[in-house]
Design a protein around this motif. Structure first.
Motif, PDB file in Angstrom:
ATOM      1  N   MET A  14       0.867  -1.164   0.000  1.00 27.75           N
ATOM      2  CA  MET A  14       0.000   0.000   0.000  1.00 27.75           C
ATOM      3  C   MET A  14       0.913   1.225   0.000  1.00 27.75           C
ATOM      4  O   MET A  14       1.984   1.195   0.600  1.00 27.75           O
ATOM      5  N   LEU A  15       0.505   2.279  -0.662  1.00 24.89           N
ATOM      6  CA  LEU A  15       1.286   3.509  -0.713  1.00 24.89           C
ATOM      7  C   LEU A  15       0.352   4.685  -0.503  1.00 24.89           C
ATOM      8  O   LEU A  15      -0.613   4.859  -1.258  1.00 24.89           O
ATOM      9  N   THR A  16       0.631   5.489   0.521  1.00 22.24           N
ATOM     10  CA  THR A  16      -0.143   6.709   0.743  1.00 22.24           C
ATOM     11  C   THR A  16       0.630   7.881   0.135  1.00 22.24           C
ATOM     12  O   THR A  16       1.848   7.827  -0.013  1.00 22.24           O
ATOM     13  N   PHE A  17      -0.108   8.930  -0.241  1.00 16.67           N
ATOM     14  CA  PHE A  17       0.551  10.128  -0.754  1.00 16.67           C
ATOM     15  C   PHE A  17      -0.118  11.363  -0.179  1.00 16.67           C
ATOM     16  O   PHE A  17      -1.304  11.368   0.127  1.00 16.67           O
ATOM     17  N   GLY A  18       0.697  12.392   0.014  1.00 15.47           N
ATOM     18  CA  GLY A  18       0.236  13.649   0.593  1.00 15.47           C
ATOM     19  C   GLY A  18       1.415  14.423   1.147  1.00 15.47           C
ATOM     20  O   GLY A  18       2.569  14.172   0.790  1.00 15.47           O
ATOM     21  N   ARG A  19       1.133  15.333   2.058  1.00 17.66           N
ATOM     22  CA  ARG A  19       2.179  16.188   2.634  1.00 17.66           C
ATOM     23  C   ARG A  19       3.075  15.416   3.592  1.00 17.66           C
ATOM     24  O   ARG A  19       4.270  15.665   3.689  1.00 17.66           O
ATOM     25  N   ASP A  20       2.516  14.470   4.327  1.00 13.90           N
ATOM     26  CA  ASP A  20       3.268  13.669   5.303  1.00 13.90           C
ATOM     27  C   ASP A  20       2.811  12.220   5.151  1.00 13.90           C
ATOM     28  O   ASP A  20       2.041  11.711   5.954  1.00 13.90           O
ATOM     29  N   ALA A  21       3.269  11.566   4.079  1.00 15.28           N
ATOM     30  CA  ALA A  21       2.803  10.221   3.737  1.00 15.28           C
ATOM     31  C   ALA A  21       3.993   9.410   3.218  1.00 15.28           C
ATOM     32  O   ALA A  21       5.117   9.901   3.170  1.00 15.28           O
ATOM     33  N   ASP A  22       3.722   8.167   2.813  1.00 16.31           N
ATOM     34  CA  ASP A  22       4.785   7.341   2.241  1.00 16.31           C
ATOM     35  C   ASP A  22       5.450   8.064   1.074  1.00 16.31           C
ATOM     36  O   ASP A  22       6.667   8.097   0.964  1.00 16.31           O
ATOM     37  N   LEU A  23       4.628   8.630   0.202  1.00 17.95           N
ATOM     38  CA  LEU A  23       5.113   9.444  -0.911  1.00 17.95           C
ATOM     39  C   LEU A  23       4.831  10.893  -0.539  1.00 17.95           C
ATOM     40  O   LEU A  23       3.685  11.345  -0.567  1.00 17.95           O
ATOM     41  N   SER A  24       5.881  11.594  -0.130  1.00 20.83           N
ATOM     42  CA  SER A  24       5.743  12.981   0.302  1.00 20.83           C
ATOM     43  C   SER A  24       5.726  13.885  -0.927  1.00 20.83           C
ATOM     44  O   SER A  24       6.710  13.973  -1.652  1.00 20.83           O
ATOM     45  N   ILE A  25       4.597  14.529  -1.164  1.00 24.51           N
ATOM     46  CA  ILE A  25       4.397  15.341  -2.358  1.00 24.51           C
ATOM     47  C   ILE A  25       5.026  16.716  -2.211  1.00 24.51           C
ATOM     48  O   ILE A  25       5.748  17.185  -3.087  1.00 24.51           O
ATOM     49  N   ASN A  27       3.327  21.897   1.156  1.00 18.75           N
ATOM     50  CA  ASN A  27       2.238  22.838   0.923  1.00 18.75           C
ATOM     51  C   ASN A  27       1.199  22.718   2.043  1.00 18.75           C
ATOM     52  O   ASN A  27       0.606  21.659   2.238  1.00 18.75           O
ATOM     53  N   GLN A  28       0.963  23.795   2.759  1.00 15.99           N
ATOM     54  CA  GLN A  28       0.021  23.769   3.891  1.00 15.99           C
ATOM     55  C   GLN A  28      -1.415  23.450   3.476  1.00 15.99           C
ATOM     56  O   GLN A  28      -2.233  23.062   4.305  1.00 15.99           O
ATOM     57  N   PHE A  29      -1.740  23.632   2.192  1.00 14.69           N
ATOM     58  CA  PHE A  29      -3.090  23.337   1.702  1.00 14.69           C
ATOM     59  C   PHE A  29      -3.281  21.865   1.372  1.00 14.69           C
ATOM     60  O   PHE A  29      -4.402  21.418   1.158  1.00 14.69           O
ATOM     61  N   LEU A  30      -2.193  21.113   1.306  1.00 16.54           N
ATOM     62  CA  LEU A  30      -2.234  19.691   0.954  1.00 16.54           C
ATOM     63  C   LEU A  30      -2.476  18.859   2.212  1.00 16.54           C
ATOM     64  O   LEU A  30      -1.839  19.089   3.247  1.00 16.54           O
ATOM     65  N   HIS A  31      -3.407  17.931   2.138  1.00 14.72           N
ATOM     66  CA  HIS A  31      -3.665  17.045   3.277  1.00 14.72           C
ATOM     67  C   HIS A  31      -2.414  16.253   3.629  1.00 14.72           C
ATOM     68  O   HIS A  31      -1.620  15.916   2.749  1.00 14.72           O
ATOM     69  N   ARG A  32      -2.268  15.915   4.904  1.00 15.06           N
ATOM     70  CA  ARG A  32      -1.133  15.071   5.302  1.00 15.06           C
ATOM     71  C   ARG A  32      -1.162  13.766   4.508  1.00 15.06           C
ATOM     72  O   ARG A  32      -0.146  13.297   4.039  1.00 15.06           O
ATOM     73  N   GLN A  33      -2.320  13.169   4.445  1.00 13.47           N
ATOM     74  CA  GLN A  33      -2.530  11.999   3.594  1.00 13.47           C
ATOM     75  C   GLN A  33      -3.760  12.281   2.747  1.00 13.47           C
ATOM     76  O   GLN A  33      -4.860  12.405   3.268  1.00 13.47           O
ATOM     77  N   LEU A  34      -3.531  12.378   1.446  1.00 11.16           N
ATOM     78  CA  LEU A  34      -4.622  12.682   0.520  1.00 11.16           C
ATOM     79  C   LEU A  34      -5.144  11.427  -0.158  1.00 11.16           C
ATOM     80  O   LEU A  34      -6.346  11.260  -0.342  1.00 11.16           O
ATOM     81  N   GLY A  35      -4.248  10.534  -0.529  1.00 10.29           N
ATOM     82  CA  GLY A  35      -4.684   9.352  -1.264  1.00 10.29           C
ATOM     83  C   GLY A  35      -3.897   8.116  -0.894  1.00 10.29           C
ATOM     84  O   GLY A  35      -2.890   8.177  -0.187  1.00 10.29           O
ATOM     85  N   ARG A  36      -4.395   6.985  -1.412  1.00  4.05           N
ATOM     86  CA  ARG A  36      -3.774   5.689  -1.119  1.00  4.05           C
ATOM     87  C   ARG A  36      -3.948   4.778  -2.330  1.00  4.05           C
ATOM     88  O   ARG A  36      -5.038   4.710  -2.904  1.00  4.05           O
TER      89      ARG A  36
END
Length: 108
Positions: free
Chosen positions: A27-38, A41-50
């Motif tokens: 599984m891979l999460t993505f967002g501001r503070d996730a497995d894949l750190s995008i 950006n303060q407007f980006l969710h810590r974890q937006l998707g998976r």
């Protein structure tokens, strides 16, 4: 032709050259503070998707609260939108996940 086994169903995720190869069970999460750190950006969710493999398919799930994920097929003009709290099977062989956080648009 024999059916494809789960072991042959690798998902390759590329974000600006950072490549992750996922096998069923990963599984891979993505967002501001996730497995894949995008981005930070303060407007980006810590974890937006998976990304995850379930029921014989790869899925993208929007775990955010306010932003939609747009899934665009690179081979055609087909696209779909994944609303917050929803998931969708990945139906395109080559695709882009696009989302906007504040003034910035990102693509995976």
């Amino acid at each position: 032709m024999a059916p494809m086994s789960d072991a042959d169903r690798t998902l390759v995720v590329d974000f600006v050259g950072e490549v992750s190869e996922l096998a069923p069970g990963d599984m891979l999460t993505f967002g501001r503070d996730a497995d894949l750190s995008i981005d930070d950006n303060q407007f980006l969710h810590r974890q937006l998707g998976r990304f995850e493999y379930k029921n014989g398919s790869w899925w993208v799930t929007n775990v955010g609260r306010t932003m939609a994920l747009d899934v665009l097929d690179k081979a055609s003009h087909s696209q779909s939108r994944v609303a917050p709290g929803r998931g969708a099977p990945i139906a395109f062989e080559h695709m882009v996940i696009r989302f906007t956080a504040g003034p910035t648009t990102y693509e995976i």
